[in-house]
Every structure is written in structure tokens, then in C-alpha cells.
Design a protein around this motif. Structure first.
Motif, mmCIF file in Angstrom:
data_model
loop_
_atom_site.group_PDB
_atom_site.id
_atom_site.type_symbol
_atom_site.label_atom_id
_atom_site.label_comp_id
_atom_site.label_asym_id
_atom_site.label_seq_id
_atom_site.Cartn_x
_atom_site.Cartn_y
_atom_site.Cartn_z
ATOM 1 N N ALA A 246 -63.932 -53.191 -20.765
ATOM 2 C CA ALA A 246 -65.132 -53.841 -21.283
ATOM 3 C C ALA A 246 -65.405 -53.352 -22.701
ATOM 4 C CB ALA A 246 -66.317 -53.540 -20.372
ATOM 5 N N PRO A 247 -64.691 -53.895 -23.677
ATOM 6 C CA PRO A 247 -64.828 -53.418 -25.066
ATOM 7 C C PRO A 247 -66.217 -53.602 -25.660
ATOM 8 C CG PRO A 247 -63.547 -55.452 -24.975
ATOM 9 C CD PRO A 247 -63.703 -54.990 -23.564
ATOM 10 N N GLU A 248 -67.036 -54.456 -25.041
ATOM 11 C CA GLU A 248 -68.372 -54.681 -25.598
ATOM 12 C C GLU A 248 -69.213 -53.404 -25.613
ATOM 13 O OE1 GLU A 248 -68.473 -56.066 -21.227
ATOM 14 O OE2 GLU A 248 -67.108 -56.167 -22.937
ATOM 15 N N TYR A 249 -68.869 -52.459 -24.724
ATOM 16 C CA TYR A 249 -69.635 -51.214 -24.719
ATOM 17 C C TYR A 249 -69.389 -50.396 -25.984
ATOM 18 C CZ TYR A 249 -70.836 -51.949 -19.800
ATOM 19 O OH TYR A 249 -71.325 -52.448 -18.618
ATOM 20 N N ARG A 250 -68.238 -50.582 -26.610
ATOM 21 C CA ARG A 250 -67.937 -49.808 -27.823
ATOM 22 C C ARG A 250 -68.847 -50.187 -28.985
ATOM 23 N NH1 ARG A 250 -63.653 -46.745 -26.944
ATOM 24 N NH2 ARG A 250 -62.074 -47.421 -25.416
ATOM 25 N N ALA A 251 -69.419 -51.378 -28.932
ATOM 26 C CA ALA A 251 -70.286 -51.819 -30.025
ATOM 27 C C ALA A 251 -71.512 -50.926 -30.168
ATOM 28 C CB ALA A 251 -70.710 -53.265 -29.800
ATOM 29 N N GLU A 252 -71.905 -50.285 -29.096
ATOM 30 C CA GLU A 252 -73.087 -49.422 -29.137
ATOM 31 C C GLU A 252 -72.776 -47.997 -29.581
ATOM 32 O OE1 GLU A 252 -75.817 -49.673 -25.744
ATOM 33 O OE2 GLU A 252 -74.458 -51.176 -24.902
#
Length: 202
Positions: free
Chosen positions: A174-180
Motif C-alpha cells: 500500500a504505497p499510499e501510506y508513504r505519502a504521509e
């Protein structure tokens, strides 16, 4: 509402409740449970309406019936735990959720609820312990990941929150977590500058 279709009864009752007519919502659900007395979700809905109306004794009875009709779910649990907490009986609220955890060992909801109870009591370490148990049960559940990150952020443990997000991104694809992560690391740097040079401890 068609008493032979519980979902219609629940939906109609919800509409009545949202429009401010809790009495009509109760009447619809009383009719529904009379027609389908084995449906745990109807008893839970009735209990929640009674709770909203301030009928604690009636709500407790209906919610207990919901629990009795379906012990493999957590029907009625949230309402019963709330009643216990409102009475100042944290031990009973925790027992209710722990019973659900035993019945549903792959469901993270009980640990999340226990984490919330601990946090409300000001017990940060215990809240974190329960949240970590929830992660063990369901490593990629978004609610679990968010709970852990929020607990870390509330204590300004930004590095730990970033590690949690990075770990979730890896194990859950889930790469979207890296945005944070970049934002969290920025906050962590500010915390280090403002404090003594080390991350706050829980």
C-alpha cells in the motif's frame, strides 16, 4: 416497513431516527423484532434507539438479546459497553469486548475498542498495547494502522508513526501510506529542534 424484511425495518427506523422521530423508530423496530425475534441486528437496532431515547433498562435488555442471538458477532456489544462505561464500570466494558475477542479471534474490533477505553482513561501504554494486538490480528486493516499512527502522533512520537506507515506500506503493498511519511518526518525534526534532541517517550 415490511416486518418480513429486517433490512427494510432497520432502514425505515434509521430514517425516522435521523428525522428526529425516535418514537416512530422504536415502534418500527418493536414491530420488526416481534416478526423476526431471532434477528440479532434488529435487537441491536432497537437497543440503540432505546439508548438514544434514554431508556437505559430497555436498551440493555434489547442489546443483551442481540448478544444472545448471535454470540459469534459483536451485535449489541458497543451499546452494552457504552452503558457499562457510562456507569463507570470500565471492568465490565472491557470484559464485554474481551468476550468478543475470544469468539472472533481474527476480528481487530475488540482490541481497537479496548485501546479506545484505555486511552480515555489516560493509559497511553495500554492503549498502544491493545492497538498492537489489533495489528497482530489484522496487519493490513486500515483502522488498525490509523489507530497506531494516531496514538504515536498524539504523543509526538513522529518517528514511530513514520515507521508504522512504512511498515504498512511494505507488508500491505500500500504505497499510499508513504505519502504521509515525509510530513511526519518534518514534524519529528521540529520536535527535536524544540526539545532536548531526542524523541519524546511514551
Amino acid at each position: 416497513a415490511d416486518p418480513h424484511r429486517p433490512e427494510f425495518a432497520r432502514a425505515a427506523a434509521q430514517v425516522a431516527l435521523e428525522s428526529g422521530d425516535a418514537q416512530a423508530a422504536e415502534a418500527l423496530l418493536q414491530q420488526a423484532v416481534a416478526a423476526a425475534p431471532e434477528d440479532a441486528t434488529l435487537w441491536e437496532a432497537l437497543g440503540n434507539v432505546l439508548l438514544a431515547r434514554g431508556d437505559i433498562a430497555g436498551a440493555e435488555k434489547a442489546l443483551a438479546k442481540a448478544r444472545g442471538k448471535d454470540t459469534n458477532s459483536h451485535a449489541g456489544t458497543q451499546g452494552l459497553a457504552k452503558i457499562a462505561l457510562d456507569r463507570g464500570n470500565r471492568t465490565e466494558a472491557e470484559r464485554i469486548w474481551k468476550d468478543v475477542a475470544k469468539a472472533r479471534p481474527r476480528d481487530p474490533e475488540p482490541q481497537l475498542a479496548l485501546s479506545n477505553i484505555a486511552e480515555a482513561a489516560g493509559e497511553s501504554r495500554e492503549a498502544l498495547t491493545f492497538a498492537r494486538e489489533a495489528r497482530t490480528v489484522s496487519p493490513c486493516d486500515h483502522r488498525v494502522i490509523r489507530r497506531l499512527v494516531n496514538l504515536y502522533e498524539a504523543r509526538r512520537l513522529y518517528a514511530a508513526a513514520a515507521r508504522e506507515l512504512e511498515g504498512a506500506a511494505d507488508r500491505c503493498n500500500a504505497p499510499e501510506y508513504r505519502a504521509e511519511v515525509a510530513e511526519l518526518r518534518s514534524r519529528w525534526s521540529e520536535t527535536l529542534t524544540e526539545s532536548t534532541g531526542s524523541e519524546p517517550t511514551l
